[in-house]
Scaffold this motif. Structure first.
Motif, PDB file in Angstrom:
ATOM      1  N   LYS A 109      45.010  45.347  35.009  1.00  0.00           N
ATOM      2  CA  LYS A 109      43.556  45.416  35.150  1.00  0.00           C
ATOM      3  C   LYS A 109      42.913  46.501  34.301  1.00  0.00           C
ATOM      4  O   LYS A 109      41.769  46.388  33.901  1.00  0.00           O
ATOM      5  CB  LYS A 109      43.202  45.655  36.614  1.00  0.00           C
ATOM      6  N   ARG A 110      43.637  47.580  34.074  1.00  0.00           N
ATOM      7  CA  ARG A 110      42.984  48.699  33.395  1.00  0.00           C
ATOM      8  C   ARG A 110      43.654  49.054  32.083  1.00  0.00           C
ATOM      9  O   ARG A 110      43.208  49.961  31.389  1.00  0.00           O
ATOM     10  CB  ARG A 110      43.019  49.935  34.305  1.00  0.00           C
ATOM     11  N   LYS A 180      44.214  56.622  34.195  1.00  0.00           N
ATOM     12  CA  LYS A 180      44.103  58.078  34.219  1.00  0.00           C
ATOM     13  C   LYS A 180      45.418  58.709  33.812  1.00  0.00           C
ATOM     14  O   LYS A 180      46.459  58.419  34.392  1.00  0.00           O
ATOM     15  CB  LYS A 180      43.704  58.536  35.618  1.00  0.00           C
TER      16      LYS A 180
ATOM     17  N   LYS B   8      51.942  50.973  49.286  1.00  0.00           N
ATOM     18  CA  LYS B   8      52.321  49.666  49.819  1.00  0.00           C
ATOM     19  C   LYS B   8      52.951  49.723  51.198  1.00  0.00           C
ATOM     20  O   LYS B   8      53.293  48.699  51.761  1.00  0.00           O
ATOM     21  CB  LYS B   8      53.293  48.967  48.856  1.00  0.00           C
ATOM     22  N   GLU B  38      46.258  47.619  50.544  1.00  0.00           N
ATOM     23  CA  GLU B  38      45.838  46.458  49.749  1.00  0.00           C
ATOM     24  C   GLU B  38      45.896  46.805  48.262  1.00  0.00           C
ATOM     25  O   GLU B  38      45.269  47.762  47.801  1.00  0.00           O
ATOM     26  CB  GLU B  38      44.412  46.074  50.158  1.00  0.00           C
ATOM     27  N   ILE B  39      46.677  46.008  47.513  1.00  0.00           N
ATOM     28  CA  ILE B  39      46.990  46.398  46.139  1.00  0.00           C
ATOM     29  C   ILE B  39      45.751  46.516  45.247  1.00  0.00           C
ATOM     30  O   ILE B  39      45.655  47.418  44.426  1.00  0.00           O
ATOM     31  CB  ILE B  39      48.026  45.434  45.524  1.00  0.00           C
ATOM     32  N   ASN B  40      44.780  45.609  45.416  1.00  0.00           N
ATOM     33  CA  ASN B  40      43.607  45.666  44.539  1.00  0.00           C
ATOM     34  C   ASN B  40      42.763  46.913  44.800  1.00  0.00           C
ATOM     35  O   ASN B  40      42.130  47.442  43.895  1.00  0.00           O
ATOM     36  CB  ASN B  40      42.771  44.397  44.696  1.00  0.00           C
ATOM     37  N   THR B  43      44.427  49.794  42.890  1.00  0.00           N
ATOM     38  CA  THR B  43      44.093  49.778  41.463  1.00  0.00           C
ATOM     39  C   THR B  43      42.637  50.175  41.217  1.00  0.00           C
ATOM     40  O   THR B  43      42.334  50.874  40.262  1.00  0.00           O
ATOM     41  CB  THR B  43      44.369  48.385  40.874  1.00  0.00           C
ATOM     42  N   GLU B  44      41.733  49.708  42.100  1.00  0.00           N
ATOM     43  CA  GLU B  44      40.312  50.055  41.938  1.00  0.00           C
ATOM     44  C   GLU B  44      40.092  51.559  41.870  1.00  0.00           C
ATOM     45  O   GLU B  44      39.220  52.046  41.176  1.00  0.00           O
ATOM     46  CB  GLU B  44      39.516  49.523  43.132  1.00  0.00           C
ATOM     47  N   LYS B  45      40.902  52.288  42.624  1.00  0.00           N
ATOM     48  CA  LYS B  45      40.754  53.748  42.641  1.00  0.00           C
ATOM     49  C   LYS B  45      41.376  54.385  41.399  1.00  0.00           C
ATOM     50  O   LYS B  45      41.291  55.591  41.216  1.00  0.00           O
ATOM     51  CB  LYS B  45      41.453  54.323  43.888  1.00  0.00           C
ATOM     52  N   GLY B  46      42.051  53.572  40.580  1.00  0.00           N
ATOM     53  CA  GLY B  46      42.702  54.132  39.399  1.00  0.00           C
ATOM     54  C   GLY B  46      44.036  54.774  39.707  1.00  0.00           C
ATOM     55  O   GLY B  46      44.547  55.567  38.921  1.00  0.00           O
ATOM     56  N   MET B  48      47.921  54.824  39.875  1.00  0.00           N
ATOM     57  CA  MET B  48      49.044  54.117  39.272  1.00  0.00           C
ATOM     58  C   MET B  48      50.329  54.376  40.051  1.00  0.00           C
ATOM     59  O   MET B  48      51.218  53.549  40.103  1.00  0.00           O
ATOM     60  CB  MET B  48      49.249  54.570  37.825  1.00  0.00           C
ATOM     61  N   PHE B  49      50.447  55.574  40.594  1.00  0.00           N
ATOM     62  CA  PHE B  49      51.695  55.925  41.269  1.00  0.00           C
ATOM     63  C   PHE B  49      51.444  56.104  42.759  1.00  0.00           C
ATOM     64  O   PHE B  49      50.626  56.936  43.153  1.00  0.00           O
ATOM     65  CB  PHE B  49      52.271  57.221  40.687  1.00  0.00           C
ATOM     66  N   THR B  50      52.134  55.317  43.556  1.00  0.00           N
ATOM     67  CA  THR B  50      52.005  55.478  44.997  1.00  0.00           C
ATOM     68  C   THR B  50      53.217  56.267  45.508  1.00  0.00           C
ATOM     69  O   THR B  50      54.258  56.237  44.855  1.00  0.00           O
ATOM     70  CB  THR B  50      51.970  54.110  45.695  1.00  0.00           C
ATOM     71  N   ILE B  59      41.354  62.110  44.179  1.00  0.00           N
ATOM     72  CA  ILE B  59      42.811  62.011  44.202  1.00  0.00           C
ATOM     73  C   ILE B  59      43.421  63.417  44.207  1.00  0.00           C
ATOM     74  O   ILE B  59      43.244  64.185  43.262  1.00  0.00           O
ATOM     75  CB  ILE B  59      43.342  61.239  42.982  1.00  0.00           C
TER      76      ILE B  59
END
Lengths: 390, 78
Positions: A109-110, A180, B8, B38-40, B43-46, B48-50, B59
């Protein structure tokens, strides 16, 4: 301390399995097979292979700046670079299977778009260090290498195909914001990190050096006979590096992270091993599923056997590393080498639950195309590998 | 105060949530930890690493599990 309790339970269960007097059991049946297989794993694979592997995985997650890889996935990144990095970066990014999907979604997406995102999604679970090490150790180095190699090559092919199939949509789609780059500078020079990892990998390889065949050349025998001396040299070097180059705080974090992996993965692996032993038995023994059944379904190297293995693998869910004991059971019961690779390639990359998550990110149509490509590619690579190994 | 744990829902996310709850309790604050799987939304928050920890939408860290002390510090600085 919740973690302390969990640690104690894990150690007690491990010792229990290690010293389990299964030979004294009066019965020989699937339950016996399950326990005997678990004991064999505890004795042969946990201490020398898995524990060092957990430490390597822990070191990767603590000392390698994973965020630094992200800049190669950006929307502006060169495509060739994005694909190559996506296909191999699972080694350091996918140590924990639950990190794969958010990264996939972010790249799609990004960042660099559908192709590289798919390449990462496919190769990640197959080439993370723990998976490669355990596959090579238990199933043999040929299958270990074929798995890693197949995953990398096919991830690029599947990624490019996905990009070409959906090229219209890809061209008109704009990234929803930037990736980011949250990388932080690591103080240690790169050669020190490289030496540190090399020593750990060396220790792992030589401590697990298998007894060579009679037909092998003499050098393998010499290495085998001196494997403990060689391992000791590597262990000594490791201790020197650790005491000279690392801060106490870093070491604490490393051990904590490695132990975290152990706590996370060992219970799942035990369950997988027990299940594999119960259903399929150890090599040369039978579990509840008769060998002729496995042999008929996925024996040899036919198109059907390979297709069935990859199709089954694609929908079945394998918890991290459990694909290894299950596959070992299947091979012992008569599964061909080709179908085994097909299952290894399609299995951990896909499962019904993760298809649903993938669908929520890229939509139904793309998910169906992706799943079909994975099944087709895994079938083809199984057939190729099977015919080479015959 | 809005405190969220993104991930997740594997062992690491639960560990992060537990550490965060401990930090809130130690700091004498009243706040709930919200878990977002929720995966989307991740991603919306930017992210990448959970797992990732967010305080009031910012963050604090991602891709690792900070200790209780570290989270207490972040809560103080907010």
């Amino acid at each position: 301390m919740k973690n302390l309790g969990k640690s104690l339970i894990t150690i007690i269960v491990f010792l229990g399995v290690y010293y389990m007097p299964v030979e004294l059991l009066p019965f020989r049946n699937p339950v016996f097979e399950a326990l005997a297989l678990a004991k064999w794993y505890a004795r042969e694979h946990v201490l020398l292979c898995l524990i060092p592997a957990f430490f390597i995985a822990g070191a990767i997650s603590v000392f390698i700046s994973q965020a630094a890889v992200i800049k190669y996935f950006g929307a502006q990144a060169r495509k060739i670079l994005a694909y190559s990095v996506a296909s191999i970066s699972g080694t350091i990014l996918a140590v924990c299977s639950c990190t794969v999907l958010p990264l996939f979604s972010g790249i799609y997406k990004r960042g660099a778009g559908l192709g590289p995102a798919i390449a990462f999604l496919y190769s990640g679970p197959a080439i993370n260090v723990l998976a490669i090490i355990l596959t090579a150790r238990v199933l043999g180095w040929q299958l270990g290498i074929a798995r890693a190699f197949g995953a990398v090559v096919f991830s690029i092919i599947i990624g490019v195909l996905m990009h070409l199939i959906f090229i219209k949509e890809e061209r008109s789609r704009k990234p929803e914001g930037q990736l980011k780059d949250s990388s932080t500078d690591v103080s240690r020079p790169i050669y020190k990190n490289a030496a540190y990892f090399a020593v750990m990998v060396g220790l792992l390889i030589f401590a697990n050096w298998a007894k060579p065949d009679i037909s092998s050349s003499r050098i393998w025998f010499m290495i085998y006979e001196n494997k403990w001396a060689i391992s000791l040299i590597f262990a000594g070097l490791l201790i020197i590096f650790l005491s000279r180059w690392f801060k106490k705080e870093e070491l604490r974090e490393w051990v904590a992270s490695s132990w975290g992996f152990a706590l996370q993965i060992l219970p799942l692996l035990l369950a997988g091993v027990l299940a594999a032993g119960f259903f399929l038995g150890r090599v040369g023994h039978e579990g509840i599923i008769p060998s002729w059944f496995v042999h008929r379904l996925v024996g040899g190297n036919s198109l059907f056997a390979n297709f069935f293995a990859s199709f089954f693998g694609a929908f079945m869910y394998f918890a991290t590393l459990t694909e290894v004991p299950i596959l070992q059971g299947l091979i012992g019961a008569g599964m061909g080498k080709g179908p085994a690779l097909a299952l290894l390639l399609a299995g951990p990359a896909l499962s019904l639950p993760n298809m649903l998550v993938i669908r929520s990110v890229i939509g139904t149509k793309k998910t169906i195309v992706y799943v079909s490509l994975v099944v087709i590619m895994a079938t083809i690579s199984g057939i190729i590998f099977g015919s080479i190994m015959q | 105060m809005e405190i969220q744990v993104y991930g997740k829902g594997c062992l690491k996310c639960h560990q992060l949530a537990a550490n965060t709850e401990q930090a809130i309790k130690d700091s004498g604050l009243e706040a709930k930890v919200e878990q977002i799987t929720e995966i989307n939304k991740i991603t919306e928050k930017g992210i990448m690493f959970t797992p990732a920890l967010l305080i009031d939408g910012k963050i604090i860290c991602q891709g690792k599990i900070p200790g209780v002390e570290e989270i207490k510090q972040a809560l103080k600085e907010r």
